[in-house]
Design an enzyme around this catalytic site. Structure first.
Site, mmCIF file in Angstrom:
data_model
loop_
_atom_site.group_PDB
_atom_site.id
_atom_site.type_symbol
_atom_site.label_atom_id
_atom_site.label_comp_id
_atom_site.label_asym_id
_atom_site.label_seq_id
_atom_site.Cartn_x
_atom_site.Cartn_y
_atom_site.Cartn_z
ATOM 1 N N HIS A 53 -4.413 -2.068 -0.156
ATOM 2 C CA HIS A 53 -3.714 -2.692 0.972
ATOM 3 C C HIS A 53 -2.223 -2.353 0.907
ATOM 4 C CE1 HIS A 53 -2.757 -6.123 3.792
ATOM 5 N NE2 HIS A 53 -1.595 -5.987 3.166
ATOM 6 N N GLU A 54 -1.630 -2.573 -0.256
ATOM 7 C CA GLU A 54 -0.200 -2.307 -0.411
ATOM 8 C C GLU A 54 0.104 -0.810 -0.330
ATOM 9 O OE1 GLU A 54 1.783 -4.634 -0.156
ATOM 10 O OE2 GLU A 54 0.482 -6.342 -0.564
#
Length: 218
Positions: A53-54
């Protein structure tokens, strides 16, 4: 070029461990013995979900020529641990900060939606694996395998966690991704949060096994 600073790697590792523990506590009924038992399985779903996600934010930021770096939010980590004892996780351990003198709402929206899209894709992949191994994870079965049971459990947790992370981050609250996506394109925000919301709702109400059985028509 895709680069990481030493402090960024440190922050990602700390956030990964604390968020994994938080989800383990929430999914074990606040039983610490059970939480430690399922922690390795939770780490697979959270590891893929949180880290990618990051990295999704970071990759899109750098694609547009900006420097981007993940930074820890200690208060967010503490809040995640506290909320886990109430059966849910407020997952805001930190964020990827994009350094730019000027950024349009469109670019900011595209950077912001990258993370939730990664979670939705991962949830679908985990669910597909659940469907693939389910016949050999059901007992009694001619092809029953304990390995398949373990894979099914890990991927079921991966589906649940990633669908939740997607819908949570798409909430139009404060500095969450949803606020920036909504400012950019309300139509795209509605579609993505609806998809993530339906996936999360089905996970919480039906359970992953029943979703798999529905897909397989059994």
């Amino acid at each position: 070029m895709f680069k990481f600073t030493s402090s960024e790697v440190r922050d990602l590792i700390i956030a990964f461990i604390v968020i994994s523990l938080s989800f383990a506590i929430a999914n074990s009924g606040r039983n610490m013995t059970a939480a430690l038992h399922i922690l390795p399985m939770i780490m697979v779903g959270v590891g893929a979900g949180f880290i990618l996600h990051e990295l999704g934010h970071k990759f899109v930021s750098m694609k547009y020529g900006y420097w981007a770096e993940f930074k820890l939010w200690p208060q967010g980590l503490l809040f995640a641990l506290i909320t886990s004892f109430f059966g849910f996780v407020f997952a805001a351990p930190g964020a990827v900060y994009t350094y730019a003198n000027y950024m349009t709402d469109e670019i900011n929206g595209k950077i912001s939606i990258a993370g939730p899209i990664v979670n939705i894709i991962l949830a679908i992949i985990f669910l597909a694996i659940c469907v693939a191994v389910y016949p050999s994870a059901v007992y009694p079965s001619a092809i029953y395998s304990e390995t398949s049971v373990l894979i099914f459990i890990v991927c079921a947790l991966g589906y649940s966690i990633n669908s939740f992370l997607a819908v949570f981050n798409l909430l139009p609250i404060g500095n969450l991704d949803g606020s920036k996506v909504l400012r950019w394109n309300i139509g795209i925000w509605i579609i993505t949060i609806a998809v993530a919301g339906i996936m999360t709702f089905m996970s919480m109400t039906m359970g992953v096994e029943n979703i798999v059985r529905l897909i397989m028509g059994i």
